[in-house]
Motif scaffolding. Structure first.
Motif, PDB file in Angstrom:
ATOM      1  N   ARG A 151      -1.887  -3.268  15.462  1.00 33.63           N
ATOM      2  CA  ARG A 151      -3.312  -3.481  15.215  1.00 33.63           C
ATOM      3  C   ARG A 151      -3.987  -2.396  14.366  1.00 33.63           C
ATOM      4  O   ARG A 151      -4.752  -2.720  13.441  1.00 33.63           O
ATOM      5  CB  ARG A 151      -4.049  -3.639  16.551  1.00 33.63           C
ATOM      6  CG  ARG A 151      -5.452  -4.182  16.416  1.00 33.63           C
ATOM      7  CD  ARG A 151      -6.060  -4.398  17.794  1.00 33.63           C
ATOM      8  NE  ARG A 151      -5.234  -5.278  18.610  1.00 33.63           N
ATOM      9  CZ  ARG A 151      -5.291  -6.595  18.545  1.00 33.63           C
ATOM     10  NH1 ARG A 151      -6.120  -7.173  17.705  1.00 33.63           N
ATOM     11  NH2 ARG A 151      -4.519  -7.332  19.327  1.00 33.63           N
ATOM     12  N   PRO A 152      -3.755  -1.096  14.591  1.00 32.84           N
ATOM     13  CA  PRO A 152      -4.477  -0.094  13.786  1.00 32.84           C
ATOM     14  C   PRO A 152      -4.148  -0.149  12.297  1.00 32.84           C
ATOM     15  O   PRO A 152      -4.946   0.350  11.480  1.00 32.84           O
ATOM     16  CB  PRO A 152      -3.996   1.239  14.395  1.00 32.84           C
ATOM     17  CG  PRO A 152      -3.483   0.906  15.745  1.00 32.84           C
ATOM     18  CD  PRO A 152      -2.908  -0.470  15.628  1.00 32.84           C
ATOM     19  N   TYR A 153      -3.015  -0.731  11.925  1.00 34.33           N
ATOM     20  CA  TYR A 153      -2.570  -0.674  10.541  1.00 34.33           C
ATOM     21  C   TYR A 153      -2.760  -1.980   9.775  1.00 34.33           C
ATOM     22  O   TYR A 153      -2.575  -2.025   8.556  1.00 34.33           O
ATOM     23  CB  TYR A 153      -1.093  -0.266  10.493  1.00 34.33           C
ATOM     24  CG  TYR A 153      -0.805   0.922  11.367  1.00 34.33           C
ATOM     25  CD1 TYR A 153      -1.362   2.170  11.080  1.00 34.33           C
ATOM     26  CD2 TYR A 153      -0.024   0.807  12.529  1.00 34.33           C
ATOM     27  CE1 TYR A 153      -1.142   3.269  11.903  1.00 34.33           C
ATOM     28  CE2 TYR A 153       0.200   1.898  13.354  1.00 34.33           C
ATOM     29  CZ  TYR A 153      -0.359   3.122  13.041  1.00 34.33           C
ATOM     30  OH  TYR A 153      -0.141   4.202  13.862  1.00 34.33           O
ATOM     31  N   LEU A 154      -3.137  -3.038  10.481  1.00 37.92           N
ATOM     32  CA  LEU A 154      -3.253  -4.334   9.814  1.00 37.92           C
ATOM     33  C   LEU A 154      -4.305  -4.342   8.701  1.00 37.92           C
ATOM     34  O   LEU A 154      -4.072  -4.942   7.642  1.00 37.92           O
ATOM     35  CB  LEU A 154      -3.547  -5.426  10.841  1.00 37.92           C
ATOM     36  CG  LEU A 154      -2.442  -5.675  11.879  1.00 37.92           C
ATOM     37  CD1 LEU A 154      -2.797  -6.868  12.763  1.00 37.92           C
ATOM     38  CD2 LEU A 154      -1.088  -5.886  11.214  1.00 37.92           C
ATOM     39  N   PRO A 155      -5.490  -3.715   8.868  1.00 37.88           N
ATOM     40  CA  PRO A 155      -6.448  -3.705   7.751  1.00 37.88           C
ATOM     41  C   PRO A 155      -5.877  -3.054   6.491  1.00 37.88           C
ATOM     42  O   PRO A 155      -6.143  -3.517   5.373  1.00 37.88           O
ATOM     43  CB  PRO A 155      -7.634  -2.906   8.315  1.00 37.88           C
ATOM     44  CG  PRO A 155      -7.544  -3.088   9.796  1.00 37.88           C
ATOM     45  CD  PRO A 155      -6.070  -3.113  10.090  1.00 37.88           C
ATOM     46  N   THR A 156      -5.088  -1.993   6.665  1.00 38.04           N
ATOM     47  CA  THR A 156      -4.485  -1.339   5.498  1.00 38.04           C
ATOM     48  C   THR A 156      -3.436  -2.234   4.854  1.00 38.04           C
ATOM     49  O   THR A 156      -3.344  -2.315   3.622  1.00 38.04           O
ATOM     50  CB  THR A 156      -3.858   0.005   5.897  1.00 38.04           C
ATOM     51  OG1 THR A 156      -4.846   0.820   6.520  1.00 38.04           O
ATOM     52  CG2 THR A 156      -3.320   0.731   4.664  1.00 38.04           C
ATOM     53  N   PHE A 157      -2.634  -2.906   5.659  1.00 30.25           N
ATOM     54  CA  PHE A 157      -1.666  -3.840   5.087  1.00 30.25           C
ATOM     55  C   PHE A 157      -2.376  -4.934   4.296  1.00 30.25           C
ATOM     56  O   PHE A 157      -1.907  -5.356   3.232  1.00 30.25           O
ATOM     57  CB  PHE A 157      -0.806  -4.456   6.192  1.00 30.25           C
ATOM     58  CG  PHE A 157       0.279  -3.553   6.714  1.00 30.25           C
ATOM     59  CD1 PHE A 157       1.259  -3.054   5.862  1.00 30.25           C
ATOM     60  CD2 PHE A 157       0.326  -3.203   8.060  1.00 30.25           C
ATOM     61  CE1 PHE A 157       2.257  -2.223   6.344  1.00 30.25           C
ATOM     62  CE2 PHE A 157       1.327  -2.372   8.543  1.00 30.25           C
ATOM     63  CZ  PHE A 157       2.301  -1.876   7.679  1.00 30.25           C
ATOM     64  N   ARG A 158      -3.526  -5.386   4.803  1.00 33.75           N
ATOM     65  CA  ARG A 158      -4.281  -6.412   4.086  1.00 33.75           C
ATOM     66  C   ARG A 158      -4.773  -5.889   2.738  1.00 33.75           C
ATOM     67  O   ARG A 158      -4.656  -6.581   1.713  1.00 33.75           O
ATOM     68  CB  ARG A 158      -5.479  -6.875   4.926  1.00 33.75           C
ATOM     69  CG  ARG A 158      -5.108  -7.691   6.157  1.00 33.75           C
ATOM     70  CD  ARG A 158      -6.373  -8.063   6.936  1.00 33.75           C
ATOM     71  NE  ARG A 158      -6.073  -8.758   8.173  1.00 33.75           N
ATOM     72  CZ  ARG A 158      -5.927 -10.066   8.298  1.00 33.75           C
ATOM     73  NH1 ARG A 158      -6.054 -10.837   7.216  1.00 33.75           N
ATOM     74  NH2 ARG A 158      -5.669 -10.627   9.460  1.00 33.75           N
ATOM     75  N   ARG A 159      -5.315  -4.686   2.721  1.00 31.82           N
ATOM     76  CA  ARG A 159      -5.805  -4.108   1.455  1.00 31.82           C
ATOM     77  C   ARG A 159      -4.667  -3.907   0.471  1.00 31.82           C
ATOM     78  O   ARG A 159      -4.785  -4.196  -0.724  1.00 31.82           O
ATOM     79  CB  ARG A 159      -6.514  -2.784   1.726  1.00 31.82           C
ATOM     80  CG  ARG A 159      -7.842  -2.922   2.444  1.00 31.82           C
ATOM     81  CD  ARG A 159      -8.681  -1.664   2.300  1.00 31.82           C
ATOM     82  NE  ARG A 159      -8.001  -0.476   2.800  1.00 31.82           N
ATOM     83  CZ  ARG A 159      -8.046  -0.076   4.071  1.00 31.82           C
ATOM     84  NH1 ARG A 159      -8.741  -0.775   4.958  1.00 31.82           N
ATOM     85  NH2 ARG A 159      -7.419   1.014   4.455  1.00 31.82           N
ATOM     86  N   ALA A 160      -3.545  -3.389   0.980  1.00 34.31           N
ATOM     87  CA  ALA A 160      -2.398  -3.149   0.104  1.00 34.31           C
ATOM     88  C   ALA A 160      -1.863  -4.460  -0.458  1.00 34.31           C
ATOM     89  O   ALA A 160      -1.505  -4.554  -1.642  1.00 34.31           O
ATOM     90  CB  ALA A 160      -1.300  -2.414   0.866  1.00 34.31           C
ATOM     91  N   GLY A 161      -1.812  -5.493   0.389  1.00 35.35           N
ATOM     92  CA  GLY A 161      -1.332  -6.781  -0.077  1.00 35.35           C
ATOM     93  C   GLY A 161      -2.212  -7.357  -1.162  1.00 35.35           C
ATOM     94  O   GLY A 161      -1.712  -7.916  -2.153  1.00 35.35           O
ATOM     95  N   LYS A 162      -3.520  -7.223  -0.995  1.00 36.24           N
ATOM     96  CA  LYS A 162      -4.447  -7.737  -1.998  1.00 36.24           C
ATOM     97  C   LYS A 162      -4.326  -6.969  -3.306  1.00 36.24           C
ATOM     98  O   LYS A 162      -4.320  -7.559  -4.394  1.00 36.24           O
ATOM     99  CB  LYS A 162      -5.877  -7.650  -1.463  1.00 36.24           C
ATOM    100  CG  LYS A 162      -6.918  -8.264  -2.391  1.00 36.24           C
ATOM    101  CD  LYS A 162      -8.289  -8.248  -1.738  1.00 36.24           C
ATOM    102  CE  LYS A 162      -9.331  -8.907  -2.651  1.00 36.24           C
ATOM    103  NZ  LYS A 162     -10.676  -8.903  -2.017  1.00 36.24           N
TER     104      LYS A 162
END
Length: 502
Positions: free
Chosen positions: A309-320
């Motif tokens: 959970r703590p890292y999912l927002p960063t994975f989303r930004r990196a993916g975009k």
């Protein structure tokens, strides 16, 4: 026998794991699925007359849309905002592309409903992992078989493992409502009076698996690919023996329609076999789960709910930013470090994405211990490697090859690509390269290659695990989106909507 443990670790995996496999938007079905209110015979006459006036193929092309009945299941169809998934999605998408039309996916609640949608001409065909069923051949035509599987007995792990149907005399056995296995089992029982079973039909596969877990159902019949997934994701489901002959899966067409659309489907599958397209698609949706370790898959589902959970927002930004599915990036992070930001390997790789210092310098990563920076650098590196893959490779093979390079190095990947070409394989297809990577540890092979020895088997397992984790994340997210906050059901991507080909 000691009672089963009932702690959070015992129900969490079935809830988000097996639930993600088979649960579907029941409320949506209830609101949108209404059976035809005309007598079946009159409806059949109307359908037949409509095809006399205008052949089915022409109707599809005039409409500009191929209507497909399907079920939400892993390996069949999973609606997803990033990109829908599933073998039936890929196959029907390519078929529609051949016809020059879009696809409209009509999600139905049961196997029986898929057949009725075809019979009532609400769809042009059903693509829902349906077995060729002699009992239904008077009303339906089956297309060419595209996959052969087997029927297997599954049961709770604390039940004795049977040797066959005659070994479970008197037990209850469950199977999905309307499945071809029901008619096959009825014939078996009628022909052998020594087999006495209490046959239970359930609306969906989730109910069957829950019944096995809670001891309400002794045994169930499941097709082999479904049995494998259930076992991988729940330590309370065991796989028993194969029962009966092989089962062939095929698309279903109305017998009241003319054969114009069916004839094109036959040519489509013949060509898909000849150019190995069908083999590649089956591999894409099944191979990774055959390799995935059961304990690893179950741990992944637990860690997804507790550590990611703590890292999912960063994975989303990196993916975009780097145009990579963020769930694939998260899967790489799990394979590399189990989402541990302070992980350090014996080879000197650091952080959540396990980046070695020379690569970190090239990427401008100054603080590998920072999880945000580490994730962004890992995504950037995968994007760079993807650009180094032969441009003829298309997605998702292009990304799979880049992941192999992430693990083994671009030099060793190039050796594997060259070896694939030498041996008559296609270096743009991950399935072909996967067969050659293990040869890079063979002295007779690697001594002739530019970059020498490599742990090719490890790289194959690395990529296949990531592929499996990626699919698991999609299924879990799909289930949570469907049931989030008990909101009223909303149309899902691909449901009653025109969609382009995959």
């Amino acid at each position: 026998m000691p009672p089963r443990q009932r702690g959070i670790g015992r129900w969490l995996i079935p809830l988000i794991g097996v639930g993600a496999l088979f649960a579907a938007p029941l409320g949506w079905w209830i609101q949108t699925w209404t059976p035809a209110d005309r007598p079946a015979r009159l409806a059949a006459i109307d359908v037949a007359e409509s095809f006399k006036r205008n052949p089915q193929l022409e109707q599809v092309r005039d409409r500009g849309v191929l209507r497909v009945a399907t079920l939400i299941e892993p390996t069949l169809y999973i609606p997803d905002s990033y990109r829908p998934q599933g073998l039936e999605y890929d196959l029907t998408g390519r078929f529609a592309e051949r016809l020059g039309v879009d696809v409209e996916y009509v999600v139905v609640p049961t196997i029986e409903a898929a057949y009725e949608a075809v019979a009532d001409n609400r769809v042009d065909l059903a693509a829902a992992g349906l077995a060729i069923d002699p009992a239904r051949m008077q009303r339906f035509r089956f297309g060419p078989p595209y996959l052969t599987v087997s029927r297997k007995l599954i049961h709770a792990t604390d039940q004795p493992s049977p040797t066959g149907l005659d070994d479970i005399d008197g037990a209850s056995i469950a199977l999905p409502t309307g499945s071809a296995s029901r008619f096959w089992l009825e014939r078996v029982i009628a022909q052998d009076n020594t087999i006495r079973l209490d046959v239970v039909e359930e609306q969906d596969k989730l109910a069957i698996l829950e019944g096995i877990r809670h001891g309400d159902i002794d045994y169930a019949l499941a097709l082999s690919h479904i049995a494998l997934l259930a076992h991988k994701l729940s330590d309370e489901v065991a796989i028993g023996p194969i029962v009966g002959p092989p089962v062939a899966l095929a698309w279903v067409f109305s017998r009241h329609a003319d054969e114009s659309l069916l004839r094109v489907a036959r040519r489509f599958f013949a060509e898909a076999r000849s150019d190995r397209q069908l083999k590649m698609l089956v591999d894409r949706h099944y191979a990774q789960f055959e390799r995935l370790d059961e304990s690893l898959s179950r741990r992944f589902l637990q860690d997804l709910d507790t550590h990611a959970r703590p890292y999912l927002p960063t994975f989303r930004r990196a993916g975009k930013r780097y145009e990579i599915d963020w769930r694939l990036l998260a899967s790489v992070g799990y394979q590399e470090s189990k989402w541990q930001p302070d992980a350090v390997s014996h080879q000197g790789a650091y952080g959540l994405m396990q980046i070695v210092l020379p690569t970190a310098r090239d990427l401008g990563l100054t603080n590998p211990a920072n999880p945000t920076a580490n994730i962004m650098a890992g995504a950037k590196y995968i994007a760079q490697l993807r650009d180094l893959v032969p441009e003829q490779a298309t997605e998702p093979d292009r990304t799979y090859l880049a992941l192999a390079a992430y693990n083994v190095g671009i030099g060793h990947l190039r050796d594997a690509l060259e070896l694939t070409s030498r041996q008559g394989g296609d270096p743009t297809q991950w399935a072909d390269v996967r067969e050659r990577l293990p040869q890079l540890s063979d002295p007779a092979i690697y001594r002739e290659m530019r970059y020498g020895y490599a742990h090719g088997n490890e790289t194959v397992n690395y990529v296949e695990n990531i592929r499996a984790f990626h699919d698991l994340m999609i299924w879990v997210a799909t289930r949570k989106d469907l049931l989030a906050d008990r909101q009223p059901p909303q149309p899902l991507p691909g449901m009653a909507m025109k969609t382009g080909s995959p």
